[in-house]
Each structure stands twice: as C-alpha cells, then as structure tokens.
Design a protein around this motif. Structure first.
Motif, short mmCIF file in Angstrom:
data_model
loop_
_atom_site.label_atom_id
_atom_site.label_comp_id
_atom_site.label_asym_id
_atom_site.label_seq_id
_atom_site.Cartn_x
_atom_site.Cartn_y
_atom_site.Cartn_z
N VAL A 98 24.90 -49.46 17.41
CA VAL A 98 24.45 -48.91 18.69
C VAL A 98 23.27 -47.98 18.45
O VAL A 98 23.15 -47.36 17.39
CB VAL A 98 25.58 -48.16 19.43
CG1 VAL A 98 26.67 -49.11 19.89
CG2 VAL A 98 26.16 -47.06 18.59
N ALA A 99 22.39 -47.90 19.45
CA ALA A 99 21.26 -46.99 19.40
C ALA A 99 21.63 -45.73 20.18
O ALA A 99 22.01 -45.82 21.35
CB ALA A 99 20.02 -47.65 20.01
N VAL A 100 21.54 -44.58 19.54
CA VAL A 100 21.96 -43.33 20.18
C VAL A 100 20.84 -42.30 20.15
O VAL A 100 19.94 -42.36 19.31
CB VAL A 100 23.22 -42.75 19.51
CG1 VAL A 100 24.40 -43.68 19.68
CG2 VAL A 100 22.99 -42.46 18.04
N GLY A 101 20.93 -41.37 21.07
CA GLY A 101 19.97 -40.28 21.11
C GLY A 101 18.65 -40.68 21.73
O GLY A 101 18.40 -41.85 22.03
N VAL A 102 17.79 -39.71 21.89
CA VAL A 102 16.48 -39.93 22.50
C VAL A 102 15.64 -40.87 21.64
O VAL A 102 14.94 -41.73 22.16
CB VAL A 102 15.75 -38.57 22.71
CG1 VAL A 102 14.35 -38.79 23.25
CG2 VAL A 102 16.55 -37.68 23.63
N ALA A 103 15.75 -40.73 20.33
CA ALA A 103 14.94 -41.54 19.42
C ALA A 103 15.54 -42.93 19.20
O ALA A 103 14.90 -43.79 18.61
CB ALA A 103 14.80 -40.83 18.08
N GLY A 104 16.77 -43.15 19.67
CA GLY A 104 17.40 -44.45 19.50
C GLY A 104 17.83 -44.73 18.07
O GLY A 104 17.75 -45.86 17.60
N SER A 105 18.30 -43.70 17.39
CA SER A 105 18.80 -43.86 16.02
C SER A 105 19.95 -44.86 16.00
O SER A 105 20.80 -44.85 16.89
CB SER A 105 19.31 -42.53 15.47
OG SER A 105 18.28 -41.57 15.47
N ILE A 106 19.96 -45.72 15.00
CA ILE A 106 21.01 -46.74 14.89
C ILE A 106 22.22 -46.14 14.18
O ILE A 106 22.10 -45.57 13.11
CB ILE A 106 20.51 -47.97 14.10
CG1 ILE A 106 19.26 -48.56 14.74
CG2 ILE A 106 21.63 -49.01 13.98
CD1 ILE A 106 19.43 -49.07 16.15
N ARG A 107 23.38 -46.28 14.83
CA ARG A 107 24.65 -45.87 14.21
C ARG A 107 25.52 -47.09 14.06
O ARG A 107 25.56 -47.96 14.93
CB ARG A 107 25.37 -44.83 15.08
CG ARG A 107 24.74 -43.47 14.94
CD ARG A 107 25.59 -42.35 15.48
NE ARG A 107 26.94 -42.32 14.98
CZ ARG A 107 27.93 -41.62 15.55
NH1 ARG A 107 27.70 -40.92 16.63
NH2 ARG A 107 29.13 -41.63 15.05
N HIS A 108 26.24 -47.14 12.97
CA HIS A 108 27.18 -48.22 12.70
C HIS A 108 28.58 -47.66 12.98
O HIS A 108 29.06 -46.82 12.22
CB HIS A 108 27.06 -48.69 11.25
CG HIS A 108 25.71 -49.21 10.93
ND1 HIS A 108 25.37 -50.53 11.08
CD2 HIS A 108 24.58 -48.58 10.50
CE1 HIS A 108 24.10 -50.70 10.74
NE2 HIS A 108 23.60 -49.53 10.38
N ILE A 109 29.19 -48.14 14.05
CA ILE A 109 30.53 -47.67 14.45
C ILE A 109 31.54 -48.61 13.80
O ILE A 109 31.59 -49.80 14.13
CB ILE A 109 30.67 -47.64 15.98
CG1 ILE A 109 29.54 -46.80 16.61
CG2 ILE A 109 32.04 -47.15 16.40
CD1 ILE A 109 29.48 -45.36 16.13
#
Length: 81
Positions: A12-23
């Motif tokens: 998923v892309a999170v935050g204003v910058a769209g950082s990728i997180r692996h859930i």
C-alpha cells in the motif's frame, strides 16, 4: 492475541509522499486502518477492521482478513497493484 500472518504481503502507498509499505499481517493492517486512513468510516474500511481483528483473535483465517484489507485499500486508492 496472534498477529494473523498473511500468505503474501499487501503493498500500500501511505502518507503524502506515497511511501510503499508491505503489510504482512492483520496486526499491521489494524494499525494502518486505525491511523490516518483515507476512507475511514466506509463499509469496506469497517469490514476490513473487523476481519483483521477477528484474524488476530483466531476466529477467521488471516487470508480472509487479507482479502478484506485489499478491498479497503483498493477503495481508498492506496493499493499498489
């Protein structure tokens, strides 16, 4: 309480910058869903939150929660496909 590990991580892309997180598990998904979620309060959001919490208590398979989380992430336009 268990973490409810997913068979495969969900990106998923999170935050204003769209950082990728692996859930990777239901616990991580709950943390994200209860934080600043774009569509908090929607039906998909609520279903994902319930499914992830149930996976953490062992009531449902973790991959059921994974699918609900994917639906919520897709609705919120944060799923990386």
């Amino acid at each position: 309480m268990i973490q409810g590990w997913f068979s495969r991580p969900v990106e998923v892309a999170v935050g204003v910058a769209g950082s990728i997180r692996h859930i990777s598990n239901a616990q991580q998904a709950v943390e994200l869903l209860t934080g600043q979620w774009r569509d908090a309060g929607s039906a998909q959001h609520g279903a994902a939150l319930r499914a992830c919490r149930r996976a953490m208590s062992g009531d449902v398979p973790a991959d059921n929660a994974r699918e609900a989380f994917i639906s919520a992430a897709r609705e919120a336009h944060v799923l990386v496909e």
